[in-house]
Design an enzyme around this catalytic site. Structure first.
Site, PDB file in Angstrom:
ATOM      1  N   ASP A  16       1.186  -1.202  -0.101  1.00  0.00           N
ATOM      2  CA  ASP A  16       0.291   0.546   0.149  1.00  0.00           C
ATOM      3  C   ASP A  16       1.086   0.818  -0.172  1.00  0.00           C
ATOM      4  O   ASP A  16       1.873   0.960   0.331  1.00  0.00           O
ATOM      5  CB  ASP A  16      -0.845   0.159   1.110  1.00  0.00           C
ATOM      6  N   ASP A  18      -0.420   4.987   1.058  1.00  0.00           N
ATOM      7  CA  ASP A  18      -0.756   6.198   2.125  1.00  0.00           C
ATOM      8  C   ASP A  18      -0.595   5.573   3.495  1.00  0.00           C
ATOM      9  O   ASP A  18      -1.783   4.329   3.246  1.00  0.00           O
ATOM     10  CB  ASP A  18      -2.525   6.618   1.977  1.00  0.00           C
ATOM     11  N   SER A 112      -5.232   2.445  -3.700  1.00  0.00           N
ATOM     12  CA  SER A 112      -6.471   3.368  -3.823  1.00  0.00           C
ATOM     13  C   SER A 112      -6.213   4.876  -4.303  1.00  0.00           C
ATOM     14  O   SER A 112      -6.918   5.258  -5.282  1.00  0.00           O
ATOM     15  CB  SER A 112      -7.422   3.448  -2.598  1.00  0.00           C
ATOM     16  N   LYS A 143     -10.568  -1.357  -2.232  1.00  0.00           N
ATOM     17  CA  LYS A 143     -10.340  -2.205  -0.297  1.00  0.00           C
ATOM     18  C   LYS A 143     -11.273  -1.902   0.274  1.00  0.00           C
ATOM     19  O   LYS A 143     -11.968  -0.865   0.222  1.00  0.00           O
ATOM     20  CB  LYS A 143      -9.326  -1.352  -0.257  1.00  0.00           C
ATOM     21  N   ASP A 168      -1.737   0.263   5.621  1.00  0.00           N
ATOM     22  CA  ASP A 168      -2.350   0.426   7.449  1.00  0.00           C
ATOM     23  C   ASP A 168      -3.458   0.490   8.057  1.00  0.00           C
ATOM     24  O   ASP A 168      -3.208   0.892   9.217  1.00  0.00           O
ATOM     25  CB  ASP A 168      -1.377   1.804   7.036  1.00  0.00           C
TER      26      ASP A 168
END
Length: 221
Positions: A16, A18, A112, A143, A168
């Protein structure tokens, strides 16, 4: 007594962006606070659900009775605003060394964010952009749907069970687990959502490759 490191093995890593390798919280909070106020919502409540999802999916949670077409239109505006604002975007501690250690190893970005936003944030954080990327344009479901991680594994040529996810957020951790993958939770948000293992940041992760091509992750407390 010194805690014993945890060791995980995989064939490929799915990352991922961010909150995992890039700290973009300052931008995310600025943009989403503004959007929440404009729509008569409590910004603090809104921020509890924005992480990990695509923007239109967050809007659908916060404004469940609103037409999806309006969410998609708002999301386009939100993505443009976030792409233009990189003030405060920095690497997560340990991310530069971690990403450098992945050079030549099978890994993909599964985010995303759309492609322009991913490029802007990775560039602002000074991190190399993985050659394989599954961005928002590439999936039909946000997600916590596992589609993005499954697509990332397929593009790298590995079975889902042979991949480890770094995430996260609650939505991202759920997506990784639903894909049948081990999940390394990164940062303070991740600890509460039952990843396979958890690290405060990427200074606690070392990746090495065995002669047979297997990746060994050493997780230090």
């Amino acid at each position: 007594m010194t805690a014993t490191p945890t060791t995980l093995t995989a064939r490929a890593l799915l990352l991922d962006m961010d909150g995992t390798i890039v700290n973009s919280d300052a931008v995310v909070e600025r943009c989403w606070r503004r959007w929440a106020v404009e729509h008569g919502l409590d910004p603090e409540e809104a921020l509890k659900v924005v992480h990990g999802r695509q923007g239109y999916a967050t809007m659908a949670v916060l404004l469940p009775d609103r037409p999806m077409e309006q969410n998609l239109a708002d999301n386009r505006v939100m993505l443009a605003a976030e792409t233009a604002d990189t003030d405060g975007v920095v690497p997560v501690p340990g991310a530069p060394a971690f990403m450098a250690s992945l050079t030549g190893l099978p890994h993909a970005l599964v985010t995303s964010a759309n492609e322009p936003l991913a490029q802007a944030r990775m560039g602002a954080a000074g991190l190399p952009v993985p050659a394989v990327r599954v961005t928002a344009e590439r999936v039909g479901a946000s997600k916590p749907d596992p589609e993005g991680f499954l697509k990332g594994a397929a593009e790298l040529g590995f079975d889902p069970a042979d991949c480890i996810v770094f995430e996260d957020s609650e939505a991202g951790i759920q997506a990784g687990l639903a894909a049948g993958m081990q999940v390394v939770g990164v940062g303070p948000r991740a600890a509460a959502h039952h990843p396979t293992t958890h690290v405060p940041d990427l200074t606690h992760v070392t990746v090495t490759r065995t002669p047979t091509g297997e990746l060994t992750l050493t997780i230090t407390p």
